[in-house]
Design a protein around this motif. Structure first.
Motif, PDB file in Angstrom:
ATOM      1  N   ASP A  32       0.829  -1.205   0.000  1.00  0.00           N
ATOM      2  CA  ASP A  32       0.000   0.000   0.000  1.00  0.00           C
ATOM      3  C   ASP A  32       0.865   1.257   0.000  1.00  0.00           C
ATOM      4  O   ASP A  32       0.539   2.257  -0.643  1.00  0.00           O
ATOM      5  CB  ASP A  32      -0.928   0.010   1.216  1.00  0.00           C
ATOM      6  CG  ASP A  32      -1.838  -1.206   1.261  1.00  0.00           C
ATOM      7  OD1 ASP A  32      -2.304  -1.645   0.188  1.00  0.00           O
ATOM      8  OD2 ASP A  32      -2.073  -1.729   2.366  1.00  0.00           O
TER       9      ASP A  32
ATOM     10  N   ALA B 198       2.216   1.671  -3.439  1.00  0.00           N
ATOM     11  CA  ALA B 198       1.136   2.147  -4.304  1.00  0.00           C
ATOM     12  C   ALA B 198       0.894   3.643  -4.108  1.00  0.00           C
ATOM     13  O   ALA B 198       0.641   4.371  -5.074  1.00  0.00           O
ATOM     14  CB  ALA B 198      -0.149   1.363  -4.029  1.00  0.00           C
ATOM     15  N   ALA B 199       0.994   4.113  -2.867  1.00  0.00           N
ATOM     16  CA  ALA B 199       0.796   5.537  -2.584  1.00  0.00           C
ATOM     17  C   ALA B 199       1.896   6.379  -3.243  1.00  0.00           C
ATOM     18  O   ALA B 199       1.620   7.452  -3.781  1.00  0.00           O
ATOM     19  CB  ALA B 199       0.768   5.771  -1.079  1.00  0.00           C
TER      20      ALA B 199
ATOM     21  N   CYS C  20       3.637   5.462  -5.922  1.00  0.00           N
ATOM     22  CA  CYS C  20       3.413   5.376  -7.370  1.00  0.00           C
ATOM     23  C   CYS C  20       2.227   6.239  -7.811  1.00  0.00           C
ATOM     24  O   CYS C  20       2.222   6.766  -8.928  1.00  0.00           O
ATOM     25  CB  CYS C  20       3.224   3.921  -7.794  1.00  0.00           C
ATOM     26  SG  CYS C  20       4.757   2.948  -7.650  1.00  0.00           S
ATOM     27  N   ALA C  21       1.250   6.412  -6.923  1.00  0.00           N
ATOM     28  CA  ALA C  21       0.095   7.269  -7.241  1.00  0.00           C
ATOM     29  C   ALA C  21       0.516   8.736  -7.390  1.00  0.00           C
ATOM     30  O   ALA C  21      -0.206   9.533  -7.997  1.00  0.00           O
ATOM     31  CB  ALA C  21      -0.975   7.134  -6.164  1.00  0.00           C
ATOM     32  N   LYS C  22       1.683   9.084  -6.867  1.00  0.00           N
ATOM     33  CA  LYS C  22       2.223  10.446  -7.000  1.00  0.00           C
ATOM     34  C   LYS C  22       2.950  10.618  -8.329  1.00  0.00           C
ATOM     35  O   LYS C  22       3.572  11.645  -8.572  1.00  0.00           O
ATOM     36  CB  LYS C  22       3.186  10.758  -5.849  1.00  0.00           C
ATOM     37  CG  LYS C  22       2.542  10.762  -4.489  1.00  0.00           C
ATOM     38  CD  LYS C  22       1.729  12.014  -4.300  1.00  0.00           C
ATOM     39  CE  LYS C  22       1.211  12.091  -2.875  1.00  0.00           C
ATOM     40  NZ  LYS C  22       0.568  13.363  -2.605  1.00  0.00           N
ATOM     41  N   GLY C  23       2.920   9.589  -9.184  1.00  0.00           N
ATOM     42  CA  GLY C  23       3.532   9.680 -10.501  1.00  0.00           C
ATOM     43  C   GLY C  23       4.927   9.090 -10.592  1.00  0.00           C
ATOM     44  O   GLY C  23       5.624   9.299 -11.578  1.00  0.00           O
TER      45      GLY C  23
ATOM     46  N   SER D 278       7.230   5.924 -11.081  1.00  0.00           N
ATOM     47  CA  SER D 278       7.151   4.549 -11.581  1.00  0.00           C
ATOM     48  C   SER D 278       7.912   3.622 -10.646  1.00  0.00           C
ATOM     49  O   SER D 278       8.745   4.060  -9.846  1.00  0.00           O
ATOM     50  CB  SER D 278       7.752   4.451 -12.988  1.00  0.00           C
ATOM     51  OG  SER D 278       9.160   4.613 -12.934  1.00  0.00           O
ATOM     52  N   GLN D 279       7.640   2.336 -10.751  1.00  0.00           N
ATOM     53  CA  GLN D 279       8.371   1.365  -9.947  1.00  0.00           C
ATOM     54  C   GLN D 279       9.864   1.423 -10.262  1.00  0.00           C
ATOM     55  O   GLN D 279      10.691   1.310  -9.367  1.00  0.00           O
ATOM     56  CB  GLN D 279       7.842  -0.050 -10.171  1.00  0.00           C
ATOM     57  CG  GLN D 279       6.513  -0.308  -9.520  1.00  0.00           C
ATOM     58  CD  GLN D 279       6.103  -1.769  -9.614  1.00  0.00           C
ATOM     59  OE1 GLN D 279       6.834  -2.616 -10.128  1.00  0.00           O
ATOM     60  NE2 GLN D 279       4.919  -2.064  -9.112  1.00  0.00           N
TER      61      GLN D 279
ATOM     62  N   HIS E 260       8.085  12.594  -1.485  1.00  0.00           N
ATOM     63  CA  HIS E 260       6.910  12.713  -2.352  1.00  0.00           C
ATOM     64  C   HIS E 260       5.640  12.988  -1.553  1.00  0.00           C
ATOM     65  O   HIS E 260       4.530  12.854  -2.069  1.00  0.00           O
ATOM     66  CB  HIS E 260       6.759  11.441  -3.201  1.00  0.00           C
ATOM     67  CG  HIS E 260       7.864  11.294  -4.209  1.00  0.00           C
ATOM     68  ND1 HIS E 260       7.911  12.014  -5.373  1.00  0.00           N
ATOM     69  CD2 HIS E 260       8.985  10.527  -4.189  1.00  0.00           C
ATOM     70  CE1 HIS E 260       8.997  11.695  -6.040  1.00  0.00           C
ATOM     71  NE2 HIS E 260       9.679  10.796  -5.343  1.00  0.00           N
TER      72      HIS E 260
END
Length: 76
Positions: A5, A8-9, A11-14, A16-17, A57
């Motif tokens: 989670d 994911a948070a 990555c939700a900020k833009g 990438s992995q 981030h």
């Protein structure tokens, strides 16, 4: 919050992995394993790096995620 989670948070900020892996100093496959839940917890140093990257981030860690603590050796 679990590590998947938290990732994911971020990555939700833009992020990438691949970018996250580079910023945390690990391989993208490691981030993928954490993000999918295949790996439940990173080693201590990686967990701390992920927390630092997330902080940059705007992702704040509450008490729900505690990085793995290094094993302590008992003296016999």
């Amino acid at each position: 919050m679990q590590w998947k989670d938290y990732i994911a948070a971020i990555c939700a900020k833009g992020v990438s992995q691949s970018q996250l892996a580079k910023q945390a100093g690990c391989g993208q496959a490691t981030i993928s394993d954490l993000a999918s839940g295949k790996t439940l917890e990173p080693r201590h140093s990686l967990g701390m790096a992920l927390i630092r990257v997330g902080g940059r981030h705007g992702i704040r860690v509450l008490n729900e995620i505690t990085p793995t603590q290094p094993a302590t050796q008992e003296v016999a």
